[in-house]
Scaffold this active site. Sequence first.
Site, mmCIF file in Angstrom:
data_model
loop_
_atom_site.group_PDB
_atom_site.id
_atom_site.type_symbol
_atom_site.label_atom_id
_atom_site.label_comp_id
_atom_site.label_asym_id
_atom_site.label_seq_id
_atom_site.Cartn_x
_atom_site.Cartn_y
_atom_site.Cartn_z
ATOM 1 N N CYS A 280 21.113 127.991 27.497
ATOM 2 C CA CYS A 280 21.750 126.794 28.037
ATOM 3 C C CYS A 280 22.594 127.181 29.249
ATOM 4 C CB CYS A 280 22.623 126.159 26.953
ATOM 5 S SG CYS A 280 23.544 124.759 27.569
ATOM 6 N N ASN B 195 15.617 131.814 23.427
ATOM 7 C CA ASN B 195 15.352 131.423 22.040
ATOM 8 C C ASN B 195 14.520 132.521 21.378
ATOM 9 O OD1 ASN B 195 15.389 128.723 23.702
ATOM 10 N ND2 ASN B 195 15.815 128.168 21.592
ATOM 11 N N HIS C 255 17.522 126.451 14.875
ATOM 12 C CA HIS C 255 17.308 126.745 16.312
ATOM 13 C C HIS C 255 18.120 128.005 16.636
ATOM 14 C CE1 HIS C 255 17.078 125.081 20.638
ATOM 15 N NE2 HIS C 255 18.002 126.024 20.751
ATOM 16 N N ARG D 170 11.280 123.124 27.738
ATOM 17 C CA ARG D 170 12.620 122.557 27.969
ATOM 18 C C ARG D 170 13.680 123.660 27.927
ATOM 19 N NH1 ARG D 170 17.518 122.598 25.804
ATOM 20 N NH2 ARG D 170 16.602 122.589 23.737
ATOM 21 N N ASP D 171 14.024 124.148 26.749
ATOM 22 C CA ASP D 171 15.066 125.185 26.636
ATOM 23 C C ASP D 171 14.631 126.435 27.407
ATOM 24 O OD1 ASP D 171 17.225 126.759 25.757
ATOM 25 O OD2 ASP D 171 17.157 125.968 23.737
HETATM 26 P P1 HMG Z 1 28.383 113.210 34.728
HETATM 27 O O1 HMG Z 1 28.523 113.776 36.096
HETATM 28 O O2 HMG Z 1 29.600 113.094 33.879
HETATM 29 O O3 HMG Z 1 27.607 111.810 34.737
HETATM 30 O O4 HMG Z 1 27.305 114.093 33.965
HETATM 31 P P2 HMG Z 1 28.024 110.404 35.244
HETATM 32 O O5 HMG Z 1 27.746 109.445 34.131
HETATM 33 O O6 HMG Z 1 29.404 110.426 35.864
HETATM 34 O O7 HMG Z 1 26.948 110.170 36.400
HETATM 35 C C1 HMG Z 1 26.899 111.034 37.536
HETATM 36 C C2 HMG Z 1 25.518 110.960 38.148
HETATM 37 O O8 HMG Z 1 24.533 111.461 37.227
HETATM 38 C C3 HMG Z 1 25.077 109.520 38.493
HETATM 39 O O9 HMG Z 1 24.186 109.640 39.582
HETATM 40 C C4 HMG Z 1 24.285 109.130 37.283
HETATM 41 O O10 HMG Z 1 23.346 108.124 37.554
HETATM 42 C C5 HMG Z 1 23.558 110.426 36.939
HETATM 43 P P3 HMG Z 1 24.696 109.471 41.104
HETATM 44 O O11 HMG Z 1 25.322 108.109 41.138
HETATM 45 O O12 HMG Z 1 25.691 110.574 41.357
HETATM 46 O O13 HMG Z 1 23.442 109.628 41.914
HETATM 47 N N1 HMG Z 1 23.187 110.533 35.534
HETATM 48 C C6 HMG Z 1 21.955 110.901 35.134
HETATM 49 N N2 HMG Z 1 20.849 111.251 35.819
HETATM 50 C C7 HMG Z 1 19.757 111.564 35.069
HETATM 51 N N3 HMG Z 1 19.742 111.593 33.730
HETATM 52 C C8 HMG Z 1 20.823 111.261 33.020
HETATM 53 C C9 HMG Z 1 22.004 110.905 33.733
HETATM 54 N N4 HMG Z 1 23.230 110.528 33.352
HETATM 55 C C10 HMG Z 1 23.942 110.302 34.466
HETATM 56 N N5 HMG Z 1 20.790 111.299 31.700
HETATM 57 C C11 HMG Z 1 25.535 114.325 32.348
HETATM 58 C C12 HMG Z 1 26.928 113.799 32.640
HETATM 59 C C13 HMG Z 1 25.288 114.201 30.870
HETATM 60 C C14 HMG Z 1 24.525 113.503 33.139
HETATM 61 C C15 HMG Z 1 25.466 115.785 32.844
HETATM 62 O O14 HMG Z 1 26.516 116.493 32.244
HETATM 63 C C16 HMG Z 1 24.180 116.467 32.468
HETATM 64 O O15 HMG Z 1 23.119 116.126 32.981
HETATM 65 N N6 HMG Z 1 24.218 117.476 31.590
HETATM 66 C C17 HMG Z 1 23.006 118.158 31.179
HETATM 67 C C18 HMG Z 1 23.326 119.232 30.245
HETATM 68 C C19 HMG Z 1 22.058 119.951 29.802
HETATM 69 O O16 HMG Z 1 20.943 119.569 30.106
HETATM 70 N N7 HMG Z 1 22.265 121.019 29.029
HETATM 71 C C20 HMG Z 1 21.184 121.769 28.489
HETATM 72 C C21 HMG Z 1 20.519 121.098 27.328
HETATM 73 S S1 HMG Z 1 21.413 121.249 25.790
HETATM 74 C C22 HMG Z 1 20.959 122.791 25.200
HETATM 75 O O17 HMG Z 1 20.322 123.555 25.866
HETATM 76 C C23 HMG Z 1 21.336 123.128 23.786
HETATM 77 C C24 HMG Z 1 20.147 123.079 22.795
HETATM 78 O O18 HMG Z 1 19.107 123.933 23.205
HETATM 79 C C25 HMG Z 1 20.625 123.506 21.405
HETATM 80 C C26 HMG Z 1 21.429 124.822 21.459
HETATM 81 O O19 HMG Z 1 20.834 125.888 21.704
HETATM 82 O O20 HMG Z 1 22.649 124.725 21.310
HETATM 83 C C27 HMG Z 1 19.596 121.665 22.683
HETATM 84 MG MG MG Z 2 18.983 126.074 22.787
#
Ligand code: HMG
Ligand code: MG
Length: 298
Positions: free
Chosen positions: A238, A247, A205, A15-16
């Site tokens: 990220c 990581n 993490h 994932r990450d």
């Molecule tokens: P948005 O554009 O505000 O979403 O994005 P929306 O609610 O307005 O919907 C827009 C479109 O996205 C719609 O589809 C929804 O159905 C779809 P359309 O009508 O355009 O075809 N949608 C989704 N599709 C699949 N899965 C979903 C989902 N939700 C809405 N869950 C959203 C908001 C949260 C979706 C977007 O910002 C996003 O996907 N962000 C992902 C961020 C991400 O993955 N970041 C990396 C992971 S976190 C990380 O790495 C940190 C960590 O490792 C810890 C650390 O190190 O800090 C964990």
């Molecule tokens: Mg991370």
Amino acid sequence: MNLPKHATIIEVGPRDGLQNDKSLVPTDVKIEFIHALKASGINEIELTSFVSPKWVPQMKDAKEIVAAVQDSSRNIVLAPNRKGVDMALESNCMAVAVFVGVSDTFNKKNINKTTSESLLELQPVIKELKDKDIFVRACISTSFYCPYEGKMNVEDVVNLCSSFVEYGVDELSVADTIGMANPKESYELFSRLKEEFPDTLVTAHFHDTRGMALANVFAALQAGISRFDTSAGGLGGCPFAKGATGNVATEDVVFMLHQMGIETGIDLEGIKKAVDIIRPHISRHIESKYDRLVQASQ
Ligand code: HMG
Ligand code: MG
């Protein structure tokens, strides 16, 4: 020295590790990578995320990945909102990680909501997951530094963790998202969190941007932490955290722990095999410290 006899590794490579890579890794390679990681003794693993494929194209095959690797170990999927959690439930996932940043600016860039908007959305969702007996992990991003807002306030981290504990999560995975924390900060924050949340699993993490991740692992061990998120090959980062590199590498943490007499149940050669599977398919050069040592001794 305060050291546990056993530590748990939560592998976040699939994932990450992959989410930020420019090359789209074929689904069958991801599945082979996950199987190899499991074969090395990994029992807790972040498989993928149910996020928007427009935002993170690398994770668009989440459904297929989950279907291909289900077993009785803790297979975690990330979900940032109601839609992601619903998709995880449709795929019969038994462990879900929600993720929220301490920093509002980061949270907005990562999931298009402020931190409190995310909390408001997630509270009933977490209750629903707990009612279904699903393991819930809360990933707390930017717990030390934010790429946009700078140093974070410890009380804000504690308050955010506290909300998730009240909502009923099983685990807090507390993240140094951009790898800026130093061992003193790690020791202090994790000591505080262990004291505040004695009945919740607390996991560290670390990203390794400035080469301090192993030292941070050691500092967290001293604070009583025995659970670490790590990524095979040191992959990771990220896409919405400017400056976030990989990581801390699973093989480097496992090697260090084993050398200190701390058991993990993981076979290092197995991790190396998993890294060899993913290596040809990613754009980043992999060079873990453990690998260097093995090459030098050949
Ligand atoms: P948005 O554009 O505000 O979403 O994005 P929306 O609610 O307005 O919907 C827009 C479109 O996205 C719609 O589809 C929804 O159905 C779809 P359309 O009508 O355009 O075809 N949608 C989704 N599709 C699949 N899965 C979903 C989902 N939700 C809405 N869950 C959203 C908001 C949260 C979706 C977007 O910002 C996003 O996907 N962000 C992902 C961020 C991400 O993955 N970041 C990396 C992971 S976190 C990380 O790495 C940190 C960590 O490792 C810890 C650390 O190190 O800090 C964990
Ligand atoms: Mg991370």
